[in-house]
Design an enzyme around this catalytic site. Structure first.
Site, short mmCIF file in Angstrom:
data_model
loop_
_atom_site.label_atom_id
_atom_site.label_comp_id
_atom_site.label_asym_id
_atom_site.label_seq_id
_atom_site.Cartn_x
_atom_site.Cartn_y
_atom_site.Cartn_z
N ALA A 125 35.01 117.80 94.45
CA ALA A 125 34.55 117.21 93.20
C ALA A 125 34.22 118.27 92.16
O ALA A 125 33.49 119.22 92.43
CB ALA A 125 33.33 116.34 93.46
N GLN A 167 39.39 115.94 92.34
CA GLN A 167 38.42 114.85 92.22
C GLN A 167 37.48 115.13 91.05
O GLN A 167 36.95 116.23 90.91
CB GLN A 167 37.61 114.69 93.50
CG GLN A 167 36.73 113.45 93.49
CD GLN A 167 35.89 113.32 94.74
OE1 GLN A 167 34.92 114.05 94.92
NE2 GLN A 167 36.26 112.40 95.62
N TYR A 246 27.25 108.57 93.70
CA TYR A 246 27.25 109.29 92.43
C TYR A 246 27.36 108.30 91.26
O TYR A 246 27.29 107.10 91.45
CB TYR A 246 28.35 110.35 92.45
CG TYR A 246 28.11 111.36 93.55
CD1 TYR A 246 27.05 112.29 93.47
CD2 TYR A 246 28.88 111.37 94.71
CE1 TYR A 246 26.79 113.18 94.50
CE2 TYR A 246 28.62 112.27 95.75
CZ TYR A 246 27.58 113.18 95.63
OH TYR A 246 27.33 114.05 96.65
N GLY A 385 38.54 114.98 106.56
CA GLY A 385 37.74 116.03 105.94
C GLY A 385 37.42 117.17 106.87
O GLY A 385 38.03 118.23 106.81
#
Length: 428
Positions: A125, A167, A246, A385
Site C-alpha cells: 500500500a 495498491q 482503512y 502473502g
C-alpha cells in the site's frame, strides 16, 4: 449475524501487504497489522472484453503436466492486456522499508524483483496524500520523488520478467500526527480502539477529524492523481484498497461511519465514497487498469460489520459495470455462502485471498491446497502473502513440492533492513 468471511489471518498493508499487504486483527501487538495472506477456472484462459477470464484453446492441450505441475495454479491467464504466466498473485504486504518521506528505497527493487515469478505482484500500500499515511516508512505516491523511486522498482521487476499493480491506501483513523504530521481524517470521530505505531513507538490513537464534504472530494481527487502517477512510475495498474480497516472500509461500516449526510446512514450512502474513488481512478487511467480490494467482516484495525450481506452485494452492483480489471476478496472461504454470493455478483476477474491460519504457521504447502479449492469454487486468480514473503521462488517450490522457508516473524514490520526481507534463500 450476517454471514462473514473467515477472519483468522491478518494483512499488513500499512499494506503488508499488500499480507501484501496480505489480515485479521493483531490485538497482541496493538493495531500492528502484520503481513499475511490477505494479500480461477481450471482451464488456462484468454480475456473477454470485460476483463473476465475465459477458456483458452492453449489450455486444453493433451500434453498437460502431471504431478505437482498439473495444478491449475500454474496455468496461464490474462488480465486486461497482461499475459500472466501463472495464477499466483503476490498479495500486497506492508514491510516498512521506504524512506522517511515515503520514497521507495533501492532495497525494495531487489525485494520485488526476487519475487517476479508470480503471475502478478500487487505492491504494498502506498498513500495518495500525506494525511493518509499509516505507519513509519510506508511508501507514498503523491510527488515526483515517489514516482522516481517506484520507477526503479517497476523497472527491476520487468527486467526479471514480472508485472506489477500498486495498491493505493488511505489510512483514515489508522494514523498519527507523530508519523504524518497531520491529524487523521475519518468518516466520523471514532478513534481506533488501540495504539498506533509511530517513529517513537506505540502511541495512543487520537480521535480523528470527521471529514467535510470538501475533504472527501479532495481525497477522491488525490486517489485519481496517485493512480496517474502510478502509471507514470511503470505500474500496469492500481488496486484501490477498500479493506482491512482503512479509510474506505471505515466508510462502509456503520460502526465507524456515523454520518447523517449523503455519505452515511443507509447502505447506499455508506458505499458512496468507495464508489466515487473507484470511478475517479478508473476515469483517470482506464478501468482495465483498476482493481478493488474488499474484506467483508474482517476485524483488522478494530473494524466491526453487522450487515455485510447487504453492503457488499450493493457495492459490487455499483461497480460491476465499470469494466474493472478485478475484484480482490480478502480471506475468501469457499465454505462460506458470502463467497459464492460475491462470485455470482461479479462479472469479471476475481482474485481470492485464502483464509489461512493466523496466528501461527502457514500450512506446509503454503496455501496451495486452499488456492486450488478457491479456483475450483470459481476464483480466477489466487493471492498469497506470507508464502511469497518467505519464499522468493515460491512458484518454483510449489511446482515441485519443495519445502518452504519458515517465516521470521521478528522482521515482518517496523524493523527495516535486509534481514527477513531480501535474504530468504532460494532453491539451488
Amino acid at each position: 449475524m450476517s454471514t462473514t468471511m473467515s477472519t483468522t489471518t491478518t494483512t499488513a498493508t500499512a499494506t503488508a501487504t499488500s499480507t501484501a499487504t496480505s489480515t485479521a486483527t493483531a490485538t497482541a501487538t496493538a493495531t500492528k497489522v502484520t503481513p499475511t495472506d490477505a494479500g480461477s477456472p481450471t482451464k488456462a484462459t484468454t480475456l473477454a472484453t470485460t476483463g473476465t477470464l475465459t477458456p483458452s484453446p492453449a489450455a486444453t492441450a493433451d500434453t498437460a503436466p502431471s504431478g505437482h505441475e498439473a495444478s491449475p495454479l500454474f496455468r496461464p491467464a490474462r488480465l486486461g492486456a497482461l499475459r500472466l504466466k501463472n495464477r499466483l498473485v503476490m498479495a500486497p504486504m506492508t514491510r516498512n522499508r521506504a524512506g522517511a518521506t515515503g520514497v521507495p528505497e533501492p532495497i525494495m527493487a531487489t525485494y520485488y524483483a526476487q519475487r517476479a515469478s508470480a503471475g502478478l505482484i500487487i505492491a504494498e500500500a502506498a498513500t495518495p496524500n500525506a494525511v493518509g499515511a499509516t505507519y513509519p516508512h510506508i511508501p507514498a505516491i503523491y510527488d515526483d520523488a515517489h514516482v522516481a523511486g517506484w520507477r526503479r522498482v517497476t523497472e527491476a521487476v520487468r527486467e526479471a520478467g514480472g508485472q506489477m499493480f500498486l495498491q493505493l491506501q488511505h489510512g483514515g483513523r489508522v494514523g498519527h500526527p507523530g508519523t504524518s504530521g497531520h491529524h487523521p481524517l475519518a468518516p466520523s470521530p471514532v478513534p481506533l480502539p488501540d495504539t498506533v505505531f509511530t517513529p517513537s513507538g506505540h502511541q495512543e490513537a487520537v480521535v480523528p477529524q470527521e471529514m467535510t464534504e470538501a475533504q472527501i472530494a479532495s481525497t477522491v481527487a488525490d486517489f485519481a492523481a496517485a493512480a496517474r502517477r502510478a502509471v507514470d512510475a511503470g505500474f500496469a495498474g492500481v488496486e484501490v484498497h477498500s479493506a482491512n480497516g482503512y479509510l474506505l472500509h471505515q466508510f462502509l461500516s456503520g460502526a465507524t461511519n456515523r454520518r447523517t449526510d449523503g455519505y452515511g446512514g443507509s447502505v447506499a450512502h455508506r458505499i458512496r465514497f468507495t464508489v466515487e474513488v473507484v470511478r475517479a481512478v478508473a476515469e483517470a487511467i482506464g478501468p482495465e487498469r483498476v482493481g478493488v480490494r474488499i474484506a467483508p467482516g474482517v476485524t483488522a484495525n478494530g473494524m466491526s460489520e453487522d450487515d455485510v450481506d447487504a453492503v457488499y452485494p450493493a457495492l459490487l452492483d455499483a461497480l460491476r459495470d465499470l469494466g474493472l480489471a478485478y475484484l480482490h476478496v480478502v480471506f475468501a472461504d469457499p465454505d462460506q455462502p458470502l463467497f459464492h454470493t460475491l462470485r455470482a455478483a461479479w462479472p469479471g476477474t476475481l482474485i481470492a485471498n485464502p483464509a489461512l491460519p493466523w496466528p501461527g504457521p502457514l500450512p506446509a504447502d503454503g496455501g496451495r491446497g486452499a488456492g486450488e479449492r478457491l479456483l475450483a469454487a470459481g476464483a480466477d486468480l489466487v493471492s498469497l502473502g506470507r508464502s511469497f514473503l518467505a519464499n522468493p521462488d515460491l512458484v518454483a517450490r510449489m511446482r515441485i513440492g519443495a519445502p518452504l522457508n519458515p517465516i521470521r516473524d521478528a522482521h515482518l514490520m517496523y524493523v527495516g533492513g535486509e534481514t527477513g526481507y531480501t535474504d530468504y534463500p532460494t532453491l539451488t
